[in-house]
Design a protein around this motif. Sequence first.
Motif, PDB file in Angstrom:
ATOM      1  N   ILE A 161      15.185 -18.888 -25.180  1.00  0.00           N
ATOM      2  CA  ILE A 161      14.318 -18.153 -24.257  1.00  0.00           C
ATOM      3  C   ILE A 161      13.170 -19.091 -23.899  1.00  0.00           C
ATOM      4  O   ILE A 161      12.439 -19.548 -24.781  1.00  0.00           O
ATOM      5  CB  ILE A 161      13.785 -16.861 -24.904  1.00  0.00           C
ATOM      6  CG1 ILE A 161      14.942 -15.883 -25.143  1.00  0.00           C
ATOM      7  CG2 ILE A 161      12.716 -16.217 -24.016  1.00  0.00           C
ATOM      8  CD1 ILE A 161      14.548 -14.646 -25.921  1.00  0.00           C
ATOM      9  N   PRO A 162      12.999 -19.419 -22.618  1.00  0.00           N
ATOM     10  CA  PRO A 162      11.995 -20.425 -22.249  1.00  0.00           C
ATOM     11  C   PRO A 162      10.576 -19.864 -22.270  1.00  0.00           C
ATOM     12  O   PRO A 162      10.364 -18.650 -22.345  1.00  0.00           O
ATOM     13  CB  PRO A 162      12.408 -20.806 -20.833  1.00  0.00           C
ATOM     14  CG  PRO A 162      13.015 -19.557 -20.287  1.00  0.00           C
ATOM     15  CD  PRO A 162      13.738 -18.918 -21.445  1.00  0.00           C
ATOM     16  N   MET A 163       9.627 -20.770 -22.168  1.00  0.00           N
ATOM     17  CA  MET A 163       8.222 -20.372 -22.098  1.00  0.00           C
ATOM     18  C   MET A 163       7.876 -19.767 -20.740  1.00  0.00           C
ATOM     19  O   MET A 163       7.011 -18.893 -20.647  1.00  0.00           O
ATOM     20  CB  MET A 163       7.320 -21.587 -22.349  1.00  0.00           C
ATOM     21  CG  MET A 163       7.237 -22.009 -23.801  1.00  0.00           C
ATOM     22  SD  MET A 163       6.317 -20.829 -24.817  1.00  0.00           S
ATOM     23  CE  MET A 163       4.681 -20.982 -24.108  1.00  0.00           C
ATOM     24  N   SER A 164       8.556 -20.242 -19.685  1.00  0.00           N
ATOM     25  CA  SER A 164       8.192 -19.775 -18.348  1.00  0.00           C
ATOM     26  C   SER A 164       9.402 -19.793 -17.423  1.00  0.00           C
ATOM     27  O   SER A 164      10.416 -20.442 -17.708  1.00  0.00           O
ATOM     28  CB  SER A 164       7.072 -20.639 -17.754  1.00  0.00           C
ATOM     29  OG  SER A 164       7.524 -21.959 -17.528  1.00  0.00           O
ATOM     30  N   ALA A 165       9.263 -19.070 -16.321  1.00  0.00           N
ATOM     31  CA  ALA A 165      10.268 -19.059 -15.259  1.00  0.00           C
ATOM     32  C   ALA A 165       9.528 -18.906 -13.936  1.00  0.00           C
ATOM     33  O   ALA A 165       8.481 -18.250 -13.868  1.00  0.00           O
ATOM     34  CB  ALA A 165      11.270 -17.929 -15.459  1.00  0.00           C
ATOM     35  N   MET A 166      10.071 -19.504 -12.873  1.00  0.00           N
ATOM     36  CA  MET A 166       9.343 -19.560 -11.605  1.00  0.00           C
ATOM     37  C   MET A 166      10.257 -19.276 -10.425  1.00  0.00           C
ATOM     38  O   MET A 166      11.442 -19.606 -10.454  1.00  0.00           O
ATOM     39  CB  MET A 166       8.712 -20.947 -11.449  1.00  0.00           C
ATOM     40  CG  MET A 166       7.797 -21.108 -10.243  1.00  0.00           C
ATOM     41  SD  MET A 166       8.642 -21.641  -8.730  1.00  0.00           S
ATOM     42  CE  MET A 166       8.969 -23.355  -9.108  1.00  0.00           C
ATOM     43  N   VAL A 167       9.681 -18.651  -9.399  1.00  0.00           N
ATOM     44  CA  VAL A 167      10.381 -18.486  -8.128  1.00  0.00           C
ATOM     45  C   VAL A 167       9.517 -19.041  -7.001  1.00  0.00           C
ATOM     46  O   VAL A 167       8.285 -19.102  -7.101  1.00  0.00           O
ATOM     47  CB  VAL A 167      10.732 -17.008  -7.825  1.00  0.00           C
ATOM     48  CG1 VAL A 167      11.737 -16.480  -8.826  1.00  0.00           C
ATOM     49  CG2 VAL A 167       9.484 -16.143  -7.777  1.00  0.00           C
TER      50      VAL A 167
END
Length: 232
Positions: free
Chosen positions: A93-99
């Motif tokens: 599970i990553p620290m962040s996700a972006m769109v």
Amino acid sequence: ADMMFGLHGWTSVKIGHVATKVGAMMASTDEFYVEMVGQGGHAAAPEMSRDPIVAIASFITTVQQICSRNTDPFDNIVVTVGQVHGGTANNIIPMSAMVHGTIRTMNPDTRIMAKKRLEQVAHGVAAAHDVEAKVTINEGYPVVINHEDAVARFLDVARGVLGDEKVSDKAEPTMGGEDFAYYSSECPCCFYQLGLIPDGVDSIPSVHTPHFDFNDDALAIGVKVMTALALS
């Protein structure tokens, strides 16, 4: 300048034809970046993490309510997410996700509302998922506005070059954007569509698709019309 004229190759207009209209011709274009920052961890123990992937997925679907629930059905708006980035492995599970996406509108008030609501949605979704939202909205091109006097001159000149039957004043506006819009605030302008569909063909691939191929036969037609406009 007295007047300014611009054109764009158009994949829904026949070769040898041109089209335009008075008023809003192309949309404003604003871009947004939304990053959900949580707490990374092992995919097998999600309870020990704060999952930004789930949060960003929720944002992608929820943000469409700006179009379906916050905008008059007779108004024009598009909110599209074109990029999604997050994660490095299937078991992390990553620290962040972006769109990264775009907002397109034809109405200045709708443009303001959409940007405000997008930020509210991002922070609301983040709170619901116990993560932090970082939102950046960059203002892009304004709406392309065709002025009545400039359109009238274009129609008169283009009909003289191409013939009445090949010049339309009922072009369909598009949610695409164009930096020609900046000229609209400086002087009367007309932006028009230059047909690209070859004879004997009903349709061709749209721009921004892998199969689009510009029809070089349209170049001479565009030059003729532009030259006549300059001489007018």
